[in-house]
Scaffold this motif. Sequence first.
Motif, PDB file in Angstrom:
ATOM      1  N   ALA A   1       0.803  -1.182   0.038  1.00 56.63           N
ATOM      2  CA  ALA A   1      -0.074  -0.022  -0.017  1.00 56.63           C
ATOM      3  C   ALA A   1       0.991   1.254  -0.009  1.00 56.63           C
ATOM      4  O   ALA A   1       1.879   1.377   0.695  1.00 56.63           O
ATOM      5  CB  ALA A   1      -0.865  -0.063   1.133  1.00 56.63           C
TER       6      ALA A   1
ATOM      7  N   VAL B   1      -8.177  -1.278  -5.328  1.00 56.25           N
ATOM      8  CA  VAL B   1      -7.458  -2.373  -5.042  1.00 56.25           C
ATOM      9  C   VAL B   1      -7.225  -3.318  -6.192  1.00 56.25           C
ATOM     10  O   VAL B   1      -7.888  -3.826  -6.893  1.00 56.25           O
ATOM     11  CB  VAL B   1      -8.148  -3.399  -3.846  1.00 56.25           C
ATOM     12  CG1 VAL B   1      -7.425  -4.462  -3.590  1.00 56.25           C
ATOM     13  CG2 VAL B   1      -8.425  -2.635  -2.678  1.00 56.25           C
TER      14      VAL B   1
ATOM     15  N   VAL C   1      -3.848  -0.019  -3.759  1.00 58.25           N
ATOM     16  CA  VAL C   1      -3.511  -1.089  -3.010  1.00 58.25           C
ATOM     17  C   VAL C   1      -3.354  -2.355  -3.761  1.00 58.25           C
ATOM     18  O   VAL C   1      -4.329  -2.688  -4.335  1.00 58.25           O
ATOM     19  CB  VAL C   1      -4.319  -1.311  -1.653  1.00 58.25           C
ATOM     20  CG1 VAL C   1      -4.005  -2.250  -0.890  1.00 58.25           C
ATOM     21  CG2 VAL C   1      -4.282   0.081  -0.873  1.00 58.25           C
TER      22      VAL C   1
ATOM     23  N   GLY D   1      -7.352   0.441   1.634  1.00 53.13           N
ATOM     24  CA  GLY D   1      -8.049   0.208   0.335  1.00 53.13           C
ATOM     25  C   GLY D   1      -9.499   0.355   0.349  1.00 53.13           C
ATOM     26  O   GLY D   1     -10.186   0.113   1.304  1.00 53.13           O
TER      27      GLY D   1
END
Length: 287
Positions: free
Chosen positions: A43, A52, A82, A119
Motif C-alpha cells: 500500500a 485494490v 493498494v 483500500g
Amino acid sequence: MTSRLFALLLAVTPAFAADSKPTLAANLAYGTAHERQVLDVHAPAGAKNLPVVFWIHGGGWQTGDKTSVQLKPAAFTARGFVFVSTNYRLLPAFDMGTINRDLAKSLRWVHENIARHGGDPTRVLVMGHSAGAQLAALLCTDDRYLKAEGVPFSILKGCVPVDGDTFDVPAIVATGETRRRLHGQPEPKFGHRAKFGTDDQHRDYSAVTHVAPNKGIPPFLVLYVADNPDTTAQAQRLTAVLKAAGISAKAFGARETHHTAINANLGADGDPSTKELFAFVTAALKP
C-alpha cells in the motif's frame, strides 16, 4: 504512460503520498486450513480509500508464490492503488475446486479487511498470469464462488488475465491432443486433461461457460503474447464471448515478447502491455 493518462488516473483515485515508501504487510492469513492461505498487501504510505488490485500468481496450478510480483506492486502503488498478492493451495495435493474456493476466501478477506490498509473494499480489479489468468477470469465470470463467501459480485470493477491458455478448457485440451497425435508426440502425464478433471469439470472451469448478460461481469482486458497461437486463440475466444454477452472486453496481443516477459515487464516504462493496462484501469474506475 502519457501525462494526460496519468492525470485522468489521478482524477478517479484519491490523493496519497506518492514520494513515500510503500508499506508491506506480509503473510496475512485469510484461512486456517493450510499454510498457503496467506496474502501480502502493498500500500502507498498514507493510503485511504484507494482501489485494490487482487493479483493471482501463475505456475501451472502446481507451483508459484505470491512474492513473484516483479514490478507490479511498485507500479500500482505509485499510481494510487493498494496491491494484494495471494497464495492458494496447489495441485496435485488439492483439486481445482479447492484452488477456486481459496481465491474466493482470499477475496472475502480483502473485502472485509482491506480498508484497514487503505483500500476501498468496493473497487477491486482482479489480475493473474498464466494459470492465474484462468483463475482470475473464472472468479470474474462464475459468481458462485464469491456468493458462497458472501462477497458481492459488484465489487469487481475489472479483470485483466495475462497470457492464459485455459479460458476454454475443452478447446485447449482438444488442440493439444490433436497436435501431439499428428506429430506422434506422447501425452504429458499430468496435462490439462488430468488437471481439470472430468469433461464436465473442463466445461465448468472454463470462463467462457459462465459468461452471460446481466450477471454484473466486469469489463475485461485480456493481454496475450501475439506470437503464441494457443494464448492468442484463447484470448480472442474469451473476448468474443464477452462481447457477445454485451460485456466490455478488449484483447491486446503484445509483440516481440514471450510468456514470462509479458508478465515481468508489466509496470515498466514504455511497455506496450503496461500502457494498455493503465488505460483500461482508468476507464474502469471512472465514476
